[in-house]
Design a protein around this motif. Structure first.
Motif, PDB file in Angstrom:
ATOM      1  N   PRO A 237      27.862  40.184  73.128  1.00  0.00           N
ATOM      2  CA  PRO A 237      26.897  40.551  72.083  1.00  0.00           C
ATOM      3  C   PRO A 237      25.421  40.487  72.498  1.00  0.00           C
ATOM      4  N   SER A 238      25.128  40.206  73.772  1.00  0.00           N
ATOM      5  CA  SER A 238      23.724  40.269  74.211  1.00  0.00           C
ATOM      6  C   SER A 238      23.482  41.531  75.049  1.00  0.00           C
TER       7      SER A 238
ATOM      8  N   SER B 219      16.398  40.988  65.728  1.00  0.00           N
ATOM      9  CA  SER B 219      16.869  40.049  64.697  1.00  0.00           C
ATOM     10  C   SER B 219      18.180  39.373  65.119  1.00  0.00           C
ATOM     11  N   VAL B 220      18.976  40.089  65.924  1.00  0.00           N
ATOM     12  CA  VAL B 220      20.198  39.470  66.467  1.00  0.00           C
ATOM     13  C   VAL B 220      19.822  38.394  67.482  1.00  0.00           C
TER      14      VAL B 220
ATOM     15  N   PHE C 103      19.392  37.409  62.165  1.00  0.00           N
ATOM     16  CA  PHE C 103      20.678  37.926  61.694  1.00  0.00           C
ATOM     17  C   PHE C 103      21.773  37.280  62.527  1.00  0.00           C
ATOM     18  N   ARG C 104      22.639  36.534  61.870  1.00  0.00           N
ATOM     19  CA  ARG C 104      23.730  35.876  62.591  1.00  0.00           C
ATOM     20  C   ARG C 104      24.900  36.829  62.698  1.00  0.00           C
ATOM     21  N   LEU C 105      25.231  37.194  63.931  1.00  0.00           N
ATOM     22  CA  LEU C 105      26.353  38.120  64.141  1.00  0.00           C
ATOM     23  C   LEU C 105      27.655  37.505  63.641  1.00  0.00           C
TER      24      LEU C 105
ATOM     25  N   GLY D 269      18.898  42.856  59.132  1.00  0.00           N
ATOM     26  CA  GLY D 269      17.898  42.228  60.000  1.00  0.00           C
ATOM     27  C   GLY D 269      16.698  41.686  59.247  1.00  0.00           C
TER      28      GLY D 269
END
Length: 454
Positions: A310-311, A336-337, A342-344, A389
């Motif tokens: 996810p990065s 925002s991630v 924003f929490r994935l 976000g």
């Protein structure tokens, strides 16, 4: 987090998407170290850099640009711009490609991006590594080469990678039986630059997307006889002089004759493919698991993030969109991630979300190869990313003006680029034709926008 507790981000590509990502990373020095932007060529602007030559540069690298000499934008500048950086007021709504390149250079000046771009650098590999204490337990090794002297190779480590390598340079040629038997000139719009070489020639142009229509108009001006071959509903708007429509070409016969789906035949001097491009990410490590199948890049959460890594962000792959504002929204969502606002969801939840999203699109009759074609759904997508976000969505007039231009274009492809738009406020805009006459807004769009806001 690495270094001084700030996240290090690599950006691959200095076209519009990469510049936008860099601009937003630089606006947040509290959280992010200055980005490193890798750019293959000596210029910023990606697809907006016109290169007269086709094929290969002197150094053996393929020429990526698909820009043709006389291209003007098909989206009004009022909604084509990045929302935080308008085009110059004095320009017409539909600008020549040189103005877009100039605009992107001004964007670089304004947001001071130049010093962060490594020109003449090709990315050879992007490899994830498990790292204790890394962002989500990961880091990325980016190996790059100097594109002049390949012996100069460097590897740098980053917390995240934003892939902005564009998707208008690897031509897609559909598999037509017998294509190798065609005797005339066979080419893809990627190598089209000017109409003059086609003066007076017979041309079958396959594909009636925006570039297909645009090139058909250019060829008409040099008195080429054009057959526009495509599988959509026949166009009902007035066509340029000397342009006829036909169903798709289904095969090439032994003597080089083209056969259409309705059994009719023709033997043109030129067979020109306006059939789009392939996605390609040759530098991505296989284990990342990002696949391209039938023009779909997957699995990507929100068309951006591989759930297992996810990065990593694959930016700007959606099609039939308003590109610069789309990149503006995606860039802020990526930040925002990474900054945690924003929490994935978990990997499993993201995979489920992708599965349900693709299934819902298929249920609406969308084929795999059109899943990334957002079109009118781009506005809901943009708004959803802004909501998740926690940042400002696009102004209300944006979608209405853009969708109205689409209606005008479908009605009158010969003249819609002579219209001029002006934005009055957050909600309202108006449009005038060449003679300064104010035009009525297309009703269908008005209703649709009201429905969306109610």
């Amino acid at each position: 987090m690495s270094g001084l507790g700030k996240l290090r981000v690599a950006v691959i590509g200095a076209g519009a998407a990469g510049l936008c990502a860099a601009r937003h990373l630089l606006s947040r020095p509290d959280t992010f170290a200055p980005p490193v932007v890798y750019e293959l060529t000596k210029n910023i602007g990606g697809t907006w850099v016109y290169e007269e030559r086709v094929g290969f540069y002197d150094n053996g690298l393929p020429i990526h640009s698909s820009m043709y000499r006389d291209l003007r934008t098909n989206i009004p500048k009022e909604v084509m711009s990045f929302p935080d950086f308008p085009f110059a007021k004095h320009l017409p709504s539909f600008v020549h490609h040189t103005e877009v390149r100039k605009y992107l250079e001004q964007y670089c000046d304004h947001f001071r991006l130049w010093d962060h771009i490594q020109f003449g650098t090709s990315v050879a590999s992007v490899t994830p590594e498990d790292v204790k204490g890394g962002w989500n337990g990961l880091a990325w090794n980016v190996n790059s080469n100097n594109s002049v002297d390949h012996s100069k190779s460097t590897t740098e480590r980053f917390d995240a990678v934003m892939v902005c390598n564009g998707h208008f340079y690897d031509p897609y040629i559909p598999p037509i039986p017998g294509l190798e038997k065609f005797k005339g000139t066979l080419m893809h719009s990627h190598d089209y630059r000017t109409a003059e070489p086609f003066a007076g020639k017979s041309v079958v142009l396959l594909g009636a997307g925006l570039s297909g229509l645009d090139i058909a108009m250019e060829l008409s001006n040099v008195e080429a006889q054009v057959i526009l071959s495509h599988g959509q509903q026949p166009l009902t708007c007035p066509l340029p002089l000397g342009v006829q429509q036909a169903p798709p070409v289904t095969s090439v016969l032994d003597d080089g004759t083209l056969e259409f789906k309705n059994g009719e035949r023709t033997k043109p001097e030129v067979f020109l493919f306006c059939t789009g491009y392939n996605f390609t990410f040759p530098f991505l490590d296989k284990k990342v698991g990002v696949k391209v199948q039938e023009h779909l890049v997957w699995p990507l959460y929100k068309f951006l993030i591989p759930p297992a890594y996810p990065s990593l962000f694959i930016v700007g792959i959606c099609r039939a969109i308003c590109p610069f504002p789309h990149f503006h929204i995606q860039s802020q969502f990526m930040l925002s991630v990474l900054d945690g606002s924003f929490r994935l969801p978990s990997r499993e939840e993201m995979e489920k979300d992708i599965e349900l999203d693709i299934a819902a699109r298929r249920a609406r009759g969308i084929s795999t190869r059109h899943i990334l074609k957002l079109d009118s759904e781009q506005w809901a997508y943009n708004d959803e990313l802004a909501r998740l976000g926690g940042f400002k969505p696009l102004p209300c007039y944006w979608s209405n003006l853009y969708e109205s231009n689409k209606v005008f274009r479908a009605r009158d492809m010969l003249n819609y680029k002579t219209y001029n738009y002006s934005v009055l406020d957050n909600m309202e805009w108006k449009v005038h034709d060449l003679h300064g006459q104010q035009l009525q807004k297309p009703l269908a769009v008005k209703k649709q926008i009201q429905m969306n806001t109610s």
